[in-house]
Design a protein around this motif. Structure first.
Motif, PDB file in Angstrom:
ATOM      1  N   SER A  21      30.772  95.595   4.063  1.00  0.00           N
ATOM      2  CA  SER A  21      32.117  95.714   3.506  1.00  0.00           C
ATOM      3  C   SER A  21      32.027  95.728   1.987  1.00  0.00           C
ATOM      4  CB  SER A  21      32.975  94.537   3.965  1.00  0.00           C
ATOM      5  OG  SER A  21      32.537  93.358   3.329  1.00  0.00           O
ATOM      6  N   ALA A  22      33.121  96.135   1.356  1.00  0.00           N
ATOM      7  CA  ALA A  22      33.128  96.185  -0.109  1.00  0.00           C
ATOM      8  C   ALA A  22      32.906  94.799  -0.694  1.00  0.00           C
ATOM      9  CB  ALA A  22      34.446  96.773  -0.594  1.00  0.00           C
ATOM     10  N   GLU A  23      33.452  93.764  -0.025  1.00  0.00           N
ATOM     11  CA  GLU A  23      33.276  92.412  -0.561  1.00  0.00           C
ATOM     12  C   GLU A  23      31.810  92.018  -0.573  1.00  0.00           C
ATOM     13  OE1 GLU A  23      35.450  93.050   1.943  1.00  0.00           O
ATOM     14  OE2 GLU A  23      37.310  92.978   0.808  1.00  0.00           O
ATOM     15  N   ALA A  53      29.472 101.983   1.680  1.00  0.00           N
ATOM     16  CA  ALA A  53      30.331 101.063   2.433  1.00  0.00           C
ATOM     17  C   ALA A  53      31.666 101.709   2.758  1.00  0.00           C
ATOM     18  CB  ALA A  53      30.554  99.782   1.632  1.00  0.00           C
ATOM     19  N   GLY A  54      32.105 102.649   1.906  1.00  0.00           N
ATOM     20  CA  GLY A  54      33.375 103.305   2.162  1.00  0.00           C
ATOM     21  C   GLY A  54      33.372 104.101   3.446  1.00  0.00           C
ATOM     22  N   ARG A 106      39.082  98.784   6.764  1.00  0.00           N
ATOM     23  CA  ARG A 106      38.213  98.673   5.587  1.00  0.00           C
ATOM     24  C   ARG A 106      38.774  99.488   4.437  1.00  0.00           C
ATOM     25  NH1 ARG A 106      33.948  98.899   9.432  1.00  0.00           N
ATOM     26  NH2 ARG A 106      33.684 101.128   9.107  1.00  0.00           N
ATOM     27  N   ARG A 107      39.289 100.673   4.764  1.00  0.00           N
ATOM     28  CA  ARG A 107      39.864 101.513   3.717  1.00  0.00           C
ATOM     29  C   ARG A 107      41.050 100.813   3.064  1.00  0.00           C
ATOM     30  NH1 ARG A 107      37.644 105.271   1.320  1.00  0.00           N
ATOM     31  NH2 ARG A 107      37.031 106.156   3.310  1.00  0.00           N
ATOM     32  N   ALA A 113      41.598  97.678   2.783  1.00  0.00           N
ATOM     33  CA  ALA A 113      41.120  96.603   1.911  1.00  0.00           C
ATOM     34  C   ALA A 113      40.693  97.161   0.558  1.00  0.00           C
ATOM     35  CB  ALA A 113      39.965  95.868   2.579  1.00  0.00           C
ATOM     36  N   LEU A 114      40.030  98.321   0.574  1.00  0.00           N
ATOM     37  CA  LEU A 114      39.616  98.931  -0.690  1.00  0.00           C
ATOM     38  C   LEU A 114      40.821  99.370  -1.511  1.00  0.00           C
ATOM     39  CD1 LEU A 114      36.560 101.110   0.363  1.00  0.00           C
ATOM     40  CD2 LEU A 114      36.561  99.333  -1.370  1.00  0.00           C
TER      41      LEU A 114
END
Lengths: 451, 538
Positions: free
Chosen positions: A9-11, A94-95, B80-81, B83-84
Motif C-alpha cells: 500500500s502507499a502507506e 503500489a498504485g 487503495r485508489r 486512499a491515494l
C-alpha cells in the motif's frame, strides 16, 4: 526463492522514506509521467527509468523480494536511502494502474540483481566458516563494565539525594522550580551513563505543568524512580531476571539472548514517537504459532525515519530473539525466510476486565511498566462525556482511552469501523488507559491501522 | 474502608509529599529510615499496588448502531485508489509550471461520481478522511456524502467538525416520516422547525408532487412571507399542470416576491392560463411584415404596463439604463410559450423565424428574450435555431450574442448534440473562447469533441505560444477527455524542434503539459477499471 510478490500500500511505501522531504518528493514521482521502461517481475523486482535534470534518465531498481527487507539501487547522486526515485517507483507500482507491467528486467537491472545474489552467497559462506568473534580482551571489557557500573552507582546515589531533598521540602516547591532543576539533574545522569534515569528525570520536569492532579502523578513518578534507584543499588540481591529488567530500565545496553523464536509474525502496528534528539519506532508483532507478542525498536536521528519498516497487517516468517529481563517484550528481528504475505490471522482477544488484570499481573515482573500490549475482543467505542471508552459488547465494563488517543485521527477511524457494533482492537493497556493501535471489523476484513 | 493499621492511605502520602516531610511527618513511616526515604518507599509500594489493582470502568451508554448499508463493498484496488486520492490533500500547485504529475485532488469528484453510479459502499475506516475532504470542499459534499452513506451521517452526529453532513443530508437530524405515515407527516408539518418542514416538503414533493402541494395549501394562509417564498420554491421540482390552480391563486399573494415566483413557475407551464395570457400579449407585439421585398419581423413594444400585466408578474420599473418599453417586451416574450410563435408568424419553423430580419434594430432584444425563454422552457428546437451553425462567423451569427447565452442554450440540447456543436465551434474558432462552452459538455467528452480539443491544442503549440495560456482548457481536458484517447496522444509527448519564431522553451513546456495530460488519462482509465469494467456516464 520465488514467492508471489504482495503489492504494497502507499502507506507501506511512504513508511520507508528517510525524512519528510523525501516522502513529499517521492510522492510527486509516484505518477507515470517521469517514468519510462518501468516493469516488474513476479518475484518482486521493480525497475524504471526516471527523467531527471540531466540528459540521461536515472536507472532505479528496487528488490522487495529480499526476505531481509527492500533493497534499492539508483544512479542518482542522492545520499538519502532510499532516494525519492526509489520511493516514487514503489508508489507507482503500489498504485497498480498498469504503469509497471510485468516483464523481463533490462540488463542494468539484472546485473545488479545478480551482484546482490553473489554478495549474499559470499556473506553466508564467510559467516559459516568464520568463528564467532568475541571480545578481543575480555578482561578489558569487564573493567569497562565495572567502571560504567561505578558511574551509574554514583549517579543513582546522587539522584536518591535529590529525590529525598525534594520530598523533604515538599512537591509544592517543584511547581516554581520549573524545568531548570530537572534538566540539570538529567544532564548529570547522562554524565553517569544512565540514560534511562535521565529520560525519567526529564519527564519529571513536565509534570507540574501537566494540569489538575499533577501532585499525584509527580509523587508516583518520583516513587518509581526511587524504586529503580534502589533496585540498582541492591541489584545483587535481586533475582536474575528482575536484575536484567533493572539494568534495561537504567539504560545499560543489552543483547538479545536465548534461542530465537521462529514463527509467522503478524505485524500488528507500527508507529513513531519523537523528541528533540531521537525518533523511536515501535513495531508490535504477534506470533501465530507461539502466541508470543514481541516489540521491535528502531531508532533514527531527529527528524529522520528509522531504518526498519514492516508492512502492517501482513505476516512475516522470521526469527525473533527476545532481550533479557523479566516482563520484557523487546526483541530483535533476526533472519527472515520469506517476503511478507497477507494473512487472515487475528490475535486472540480478551475482555476489558481481563486486559486490566493482564496489566496488573505484568507489574509483578516489571513495576515500571506503563502499559502492556493487549487485544480486546468485541468492544464498542463509546463516548463518555468528553472522553471515550472501549466498552465490552457482552458485559458492563469498559476501558477508558488514554487522553492522547482521543485527539488522534485513529479514534475516528475506529469509531467509523465499529459503527456502533463490536470490533476487535489491539493496543496498549496501562494505568493511563487504553491506546488503540489496530482494529478488525466484526466480519471478515483486513486490519485497520489506527496509529 | 478496611485497611491494616500500618498501611497509610494514598491521599495522606500525597499530602505529606506536597507539604514536605520537614513540615508534616508521613504516616506509618519506618522510624529507622529518614522520613523522605520512608515516604518514597511507601509511595512506591502504593503506586504499584494502585496500578496493579486497576479495574475497568463502568460502561457508558453505548451508541445506537449505525444503519445497515446494503450496498456492495468497494473492490480492493478501488479502495487503495481512494486512499491515494484522499491522501493527496496538500496538492497546491505553485507557479506557472505544473510539472508532469496529475492533480489527484481534481480527480476525486470524478471518482466519487463513478463509484456512486456503481452503487458501492465506502470502506468504513475511510469515512473520517472522506468527511474531512468534504468539509474542506463544498463542491464535493453531495457526491462524497452519497458515497459515504448512512454511517457517515451516524458518525457526523458524534463529531461537531462534521456537522455539515447533518445539514446536507435531508433528514440528517431525524429520519423523515414516509408519505404513508400521515399522522407523523401532519405533526411534523404543524410543529416542526422551518428547516424540518422544508426538508419534509421537498421529500414528499420528490415522491408525490400533488401531495406536497396539498400539504402546503393546508397552512398557506398562515405562513410568513419569507417562508411562503421558500416553500413555493420547493414546487419547482415536479412542476406540472395540476399545480396551476394553486399558483394562479398565488399571483394575488401579498408578497411581491411570492407573486413573482408564482408567475415564473406558471410561465414554465405552457398550458397554463398565465402562459396563454402572455402569449396573447407577446403576439400583439411581434408580427411579420409581408409588404417588404423580404418578409421582415416588426416589433411594436408595449406602451404601458397595465395592472393585469403586473398581476402576471411583469415588473413595471426598468433597471437603470434600460428603456421601459423594451424591458416590458422582453418579459412578455420570455414568458410566452415558444410553441405559439410558428402559428403567429406565418407557420414558419423556429429556424426560419430566427433567420428572418428584424426591423428597427429590435433583433438583439427579441432574440435575447427568445434565448431566455428557450432556457426556461427547455425547448431544444428553439435552442438549436438560436444557436445556429457552429462554424458561422461569430459576428454574423444569428441569435445568441454572448458565450454565456450559448452555454445556457446548449444545456437544453442532448449530450451528443451539445458535443457535436462545440466540436464544430472549436474547429472553426479555436480555443480562446471555448472554455465556457466546454463546461456544459457531458463527461467524458465524445470522441469528435475530444479530438477537436486536442487538435486545437496542437495548433496552439505549433503557433509557438506557451501552454499556460490554455491552462483552463488543459485542465478541463485532463478531467474530461475520454481516457481511451490516451493512445492517440502519444505522438505529442516528444519535444519538437523549436522554430525560430517560437517562444523560448515553449516546446519543452508543451511536452510536459501533454505528458501530464496523458498520465492523467491513464490514471482515470485505471480508476474506471478498478471500479468495474462497465463504462458509466459521469
Amino acid at each position: 526463492m520465488t514467492q508471489q510478490g504482495v503489492r504494497w500500500s502507499a502507506e507501506q511505501v511512504l513508511a520507508l522514506a528517510p525524512d519528510a522531504a523525501s516522502r513529499k518528493a517521492g510522492g510527486k514521482l509516484g505518477a507515470a509521467g517521469p517514468w519510462s521502461e518501468a516493469g516488474s517481475t513476479e518475484e518482486g523486482t521493480v525497475w524504471g527509468l526516471c527523467k531527471g535534470s540531466g540528459s540521461k534518465p536515472y536507472q532505479t531498481v528496487v528488490d522487495i523480494a529480499d526476505a531481509s527487507g527492500p533493497a534499492y539501487k539508483c544512479s542518482c547522486p542522492s545520499r538519502k536511502f532510499p532516494c525519492k526515485h526509489a520511493l516514487g517507483l514503489l508508489l507507482l507500482w503500489a498504485g497498480g494502474d498498469g504503469a509497471v507491467p510485468q516483464g523481463q528486467p533490462p540488463d542494468w537491472a539484472e546485473e545488479w540483481m545478480e551482484g546482490r545474489k553473489k554478495r549474499a552467497e559470499q556473506k553466508r559462506a564467510e559467516g559459516g566458516s568464520g568463528s564467532s568473534s568475541g571480545s578481543a580482551d575480555p578482561e578489558a571489557a569487564r573493567r569497562r563494565a565495572e567502571r560504567r557500573a561505578e558511574k551509574v552507582t554514583a549517579g543513582a546515589t546522587e539522584l536518591e539525594q535529590r529525590l529525598a531533598d525534594l520530598l523533604r521540602g515538599g512537591l509544592a516547591g517543584a511547581e516554581q522550580a520549573g524545568y531548570g532543576l530537572w534538566e540539570e539533574t538529567a544532564a548529570r545522569m547522562v554524565d553517569a551513563q544512565a540514560s534511562g534515569l535521565a529520560a525519567r528525570v526529564r519527564e519529571l520536569g513536565a509534570i507540574p505543568s501537566s494540569g489538575p492532579g499533577w501532585p499525584v502523578r509527580l509523587l508516583e513518578e518520583c516513587a518509581l524512580l526511587h524504586l529503580l534507584d534502589q533496585g540498582w543499588l541492591h541489584r545483587e540481591r535481586l533475582p536474575e531476571e528482575l536484575a536484567a529488567t533493572v539494568r534495561s530500565r537504567i539504560g545499560l545496553p543489552a543483547s538479545p539472548e536465548g534461542p530465537p523464536i521462529r514463527d509467522h509474525w503478524l505485524v500488528l502496528a507500527q508507529y513513531d514517537t519523537a523528541d528533540t534528539r531521537l525518533t523511536t519506532r515501535r513495531i508490535w508483532l504477534h506470533g501465530a504459532d507461539s502466541t508470543h507478542t514481541a516489540l521491535l525498536l528502531s531508532y533514527g536521528a531527529a527528524g529522520r525515519a528509522p531504518e526498519l519498516a514492516l508492512p502492517v497487517g501482513l505476516t512475516l516468517e522470521a526469527e525473533v530473539s527476545p532481550y533479557p529481563g523479566a516482563g520484557q517484550l523487546r526483541a530483535s528481528l533476526g533472519e527472515r525466510f520469506a517476503a511478507p504475505a497477507p494473512t487472515a490471522i487475528r490475535p486472540p482477544g480478551l475482555t476489558t476486565a481481563q486486559a486490566a488484570a493482564r496489566y496488573g499481573e505484568a507489574l509483578r515482573d516489571d513495576p515500571w511498566l506503563d502499559s502492556v500490549p493487549v487485544t480486546l475482543e468485541r468492544v464498542i467505542p463509546t463516548p463518555d462525556g468528553e472522553s471515550w471508552q472501549l466498552a465490552d459488547a457482552d458485559a458492563d465494563t469498559a476501558l477508558p482511552l488514554t487522553p492522547s488517543a482521543r485527539s488522534r485521527p485513529g479514534l475516528w477511524k475506529l469509531v467509523a469501523l465499529s459503527g456502533g457494533g463490536p470490533v476487535k482492537v489491539f493496543g496498549e493497556c496501562g494505568h493511563r488507559g487504553f491506546t488503540p493501535l489496530a482494529a478488525w471489523p466484526q466480519g471478515p476484513g483486513e486490519a485497520v491501522q489506527l496509529c | 474502608m478496611n485497611r491494616t493499621p500500618d498501611a497509610p492511605a494514598w491521599e495522606e502520602l500525597v499530602t505529606s509529599a506536597l507539604l514536605g516531610t520537614d513540615r508534616r511527618t508521613p504516616p506509618g513511616g519506618d522510624p529507622a529510615r529518614e522520613a523522605p526515604v520512608a515516604l518514597l518507599d511507601a509511595a512506591a509500594v502504593e503506586t504499584v499496588r494502585r496500578r496493579a489493582g486497576l479495574r475497568p470502568a463502568r460502561a457508558a451508554d453505548r451508541p445506537e448502531p449505525a444503519p445497515e448499508d446494503a450496498r456492495p463493498a468497494l473492490p480492493s484496488a478501488a479502495a487503495r485508489r481512494l486512499a491515494l486520492l484522499l491522501a493527496d490533500r496538500a496538492g497546491g500547485t505553485g507557479g506557472g509550471r505544473r510539472g508532469t504529475a496529475p492533480d489527484l485532488m481534481e480527480l476525486l469528484p470524478q471518482w466519487l461520481t463513478t463509484a456512486n453510479a456503481h452503487g458501492y459502499a465506502a470502506p468504513p475506516q475511510m469515512l473520517p478522511a472522506l468527511l474531512d475532504a468534504a468539509r474542506g470542499r463544498t463542491d464535493l459534499r453531495p457526491a462524497a456524502l452519497r458515497f459515504a452513506g448512512p454511517r457517515a451521517v451516524w458518525l457526523a452526529r458524534l463529531n461537531p467538525d462534521w456537522r455539515f453532513a447533518l445539514r446536507a443530508t435531508p433528514g440528517g437530524g431525524t429520519a423523515l416520516p414516509g408519505p404513508e405515515d400521515q399522522e407523523r407527516v401532519q405533526r411534523l408539518w404543524q410543529e416542526g422547525l422551518f428547516a424540518e418542514r422544508v426538508a419534509l416538503l421537498a421529500a414528499i414533493r420528490a415522491r408525490e408532487p400533488a401531495a406536497a402541494r396539498e400539504l402546503l395549501a393546508t397552512t398557506w394562509a398562515t405562513e410568513r412571507a419569507e417562508d411562503r417564498l421558500m416553500f413555493l420554491d420547493s414546487l419547482r421540482t415536479g412542476l406540472g399542470p395540476s399545480d396551476e390552480p394553486f399558483l394562479e391563486q398565488a399571483l394575488a399573494d401579498r408578497s411581491r416576491n411570492v407573486r413573482a415566483t408564482a408567475a415564473e413557475l406558471l410561465s414554465a407551464l405552457p398550458g397554463s392560463a398565465l402562459a396563454g395570457r402572455m402569449a396573447v400579449r407577446a403576439g400583439a407585439c411581434v408580427a411579420v411584415d409581408r409588404t417588404q421585398d423580404t418578409p421582415t419581423i416588426t416589433v411594436e413594444a408595449p406602451h404601458e404596463c397595465d395592472p393585469s400585466m403586473e398581476r402576471d408578474g411583469v415588473v413595471p420599473k426598468a433597471p437603470a439604463g434600460r428603456g421601459e418599453r423594451s424591458w416590458w417586451l422582453g418579459q412578455l416574450v420570455e414568458a410566452a410559450p415558444l410553441g405559439t410563435w410558428p402559428a403567429r408568424l406565418g407557420g414558419r419553423t423556429p429556424a426560419e423565424i430566427v433567420a428572418l430580419p428584424v426591423a428597427d434594430d429590435w433583433q438583439a432584444e427579441l432574440h435575447a428574450a427568445w434565448c431566455r425563454a428557450a432556457v426556461r422552457q427547455r425547448d431544444a428546437g428553439w435552442a438549436r435555431a438560436l444557436l445556429g451553425t457552429p462554424s458561422a462567423p461569430e459576428a454574423g451569427g444569428p441569435g445568441a450574442v454572448s458565450l454565456a447565452e450559448r452555454a445556457k442554450l446548449l444545456g437544453t440540447l442532448d449530450a451528443a448534440e451539445r458535443a457535436e456543436w462545440v466540436a464544430g465551434f472549436i474547429a472553426r474558432h479555436g480555443l480562446s473562447e471555448a472554455f465556457q462552452l466546454l463546461g456544459v459538455c457531458a463527461v467524458p467528452w465524445a470522441a469528435p469533441l475530444g479530438r477537436a480539443v486536442v487538435d486545437a491544442l496542437n495548433i496552439a503549440r505549433d503557433a509557438g505560444s506557451y501552454p499556460w495560456s490554455f491552462s483552463g482548457v488543459m485542465g478541463l481536458a485532463e478531467r474530461c477527455l475520454d481516457p481511451s484517447e490516451a493512445s492517440r496522444l502519444d505522438g505529442l509527448l516528444a519535444v519538437p524542434d523549436e522554430s525560430e519564431d517560437a517562444s523560448p522553451g515553449a516546446g519543452g513546456y508543451w511536452a510536459e503539459a501533454f505528458q501530464r495530460l496523458v498520465t492523467t488519462l491513464r490514471l482515470r482509465a485505471a480508476m474506471i477499471e478498478e471500479l468495474g469494467s462497465a463504462q458509466v456516464n459521469g
